[in-house]
Scaffold this motif. Sequence first.
Motif, short mmCIF file in Angstrom:
data_model
loop_
_atom_site.label_atom_id
_atom_site.label_comp_id
_atom_site.label_asym_id
_atom_site.label_seq_id
_atom_site.Cartn_x
_atom_site.Cartn_y
_atom_site.Cartn_z
N LYS A 267 0.84 -1.19 0.00
CA LYS A 267 0.00 0.00 0.00
C LYS A 267 0.88 1.24 0.00
CE LYS A 267 -0.55 0.18 5.06
NZ LYS A 267 -1.53 0.21 6.16
N ASP A 268 0.28 2.39 -0.26
CA ASP A 268 1.00 3.66 -0.18
C ASP A 268 1.36 3.95 1.27
OD1 ASP A 268 1.01 4.35 -2.87
OD2 ASP A 268 -0.93 5.35 -2.76
N GLU A 273 3.73 8.23 -2.68
CA GLU A 273 2.41 7.95 -3.24
C GLU A 273 2.57 7.31 -4.61
OE1 GLU A 273 0.14 11.52 -3.29
OE2 GLU A 273 -0.05 11.64 -1.11
N GLY A 274 1.55 6.64 -5.05
CA GLY A 274 1.56 6.03 -6.38
C GLY A 274 2.24 4.68 -6.45
N GLU A 276 1.11 2.01 -4.52
CA GLU A 276 0.19 0.95 -4.09
C GLU A 276 -0.18 0.05 -5.26
OE1 GLU A 276 -3.96 0.29 -1.59
OE2 GLU A 276 -3.15 2.31 -1.89
N GLY A 277 -0.08 -1.25 -5.06
CA GLY A 277 -0.41 -2.17 -6.12
C GLY A 277 0.26 -3.52 -5.95
N GLN A 291 5.92 -3.21 -11.27
CA GLN A 291 4.52 -3.05 -10.87
C GLN A 291 3.61 -3.59 -11.97
OE1 GLN A 291 2.89 0.99 -10.46
NE2 GLN A 291 2.06 0.38 -8.48
N TYR A 294 -1.63 -1.27 -10.75
CA TYR A 294 -1.61 -0.03 -9.99
C TYR A 294 -2.99 0.17 -9.36
CZ TYR A 294 -1.81 4.95 -8.91
OH TYR A 294 -1.98 6.15 -8.28
N ILE A 295 -3.03 0.46 -8.09
CA ILE A 295 -4.28 0.69 -7.39
C ILE A 295 -4.32 2.16 -6.98
CG2 ILE A 295 -5.69 0.08 -5.39
CD1 ILE A 295 -4.38 -2.66 -5.45
N ASP A 296 -5.31 2.86 -7.51
CA ASP A 296 -5.43 4.30 -7.25
C ASP A 296 -6.30 4.51 -6.02
OD1 ASP A 296 -5.56 6.99 -7.31
OD2 ASP A 296 -6.41 7.15 -9.33
#
Length: 296
Positions: A267-268, A273-274, A276-277, A291, A294-296
Motif C-alpha cells: 500500500k502507499d 504515493e503512487g 500501491e499495487g 509493478q 496499480y491501485i489508485d
Amino acid sequence: MSAHKVVSLGLVATLLNIAFALAPSRPVPVAASDDPGVIAYVKRSTNDIHLISPDGTGDRVLWTYPLGTFLWAPQDLAWRPDGRELAFSSEHEETCSWYQSDVYAIRYNGTGLRRVTNYTGSLVQVYVQGAPGIQSVFYNGTVTFHNVADFGPGVLQPAVGIWGGYRVVAPTAVADVQPNTTVSGGSLLISGGSGIESMGTGKVSWKAGGSALAYGMRTYSRISQIPANPPYGSIGQALPVVEHAAPNLVAWGPTEATKDQYLYFTKDNWMAEGIEGIYLNTVGDDTGGTQLVYID
C-alpha cells in the motif's frame, strides 16, 4: 547447541491507559489443496482447522485450536505444493514468541504440528528468545532469565515486552548469551507510544517444491522468506521490495520455472504515493521488481 545460560534484562515499565474496541469480524480463511478432493478451512465457532471435500462431504477436524474463541482464529491457510503439509498463521502462542502471531505447519493427516517462525525447542512462554519461560516485572526493575538456550557465538537474541495486543522491542534489548555467565540484555521502555500492534505473521505461501515459505507481516512492514525447516530461532530473511513499500501479501511462483519469483502487494505510505499495487520480483533483485497492477 542449546547449553544452559543466563541473561539479565533491565526492564522499565510505565502504566498505560488503553481503550479497547471490538474489531470487525474477519472472513473465514479457506485453502484448497493441489489435491482437488481436499479443502482446508477454519470453523469460526471453534477456531479449529477442518478438512472437507468440495461436495461438502468428509468434514473432519485437522487441528484443534488449543485456546478459547476470544483470540483471533488461525488464518491465511496455504497448502504445500504437494499437498502433504498445511501452513497457517496463528496467535495461540503469542506469549511464547517474539511475534504476536507465527507461521505454523501441520501434516495433511493432523500430525507433526510445528512452529516455523521464531521456533524454539520449547513451546512454553518466552520473553527473551531462547528462554524457557516468561517473566514479569512491576515499574522500574531488573529481571533475570535462567537456562536460556545459546543460539551460537555472536548471535544476538532479542527481548520483547508484551502489553496486551502490543509488542515492545528495542535495538538495544538484545543479548549474546555466554556459557555459565550472566550477561546484560539491555533495557525496554514500555510506554504509550512504544508498542507495535499486531506484530506477527499473516499471509503464507509455499515455494514450489516445498523447501521454503514466504510470509508477510500484519504490520505492513516487510515480507520474508524462511526455510521450511529453519535454523533455531529464525524469522527468515526479508524479500526485496520497491523503495518506501509497505507490503504484507506475498505469493511464490507456482512452477519450477517460476519458483524464485514472487508477487507481493504494497500500500502507499506517507513517504511515497503512487506505489500501491501488485508487483512481480525475483529473489536477489534489490530493485523490488515491476509493478503489474496499480491501485489508485
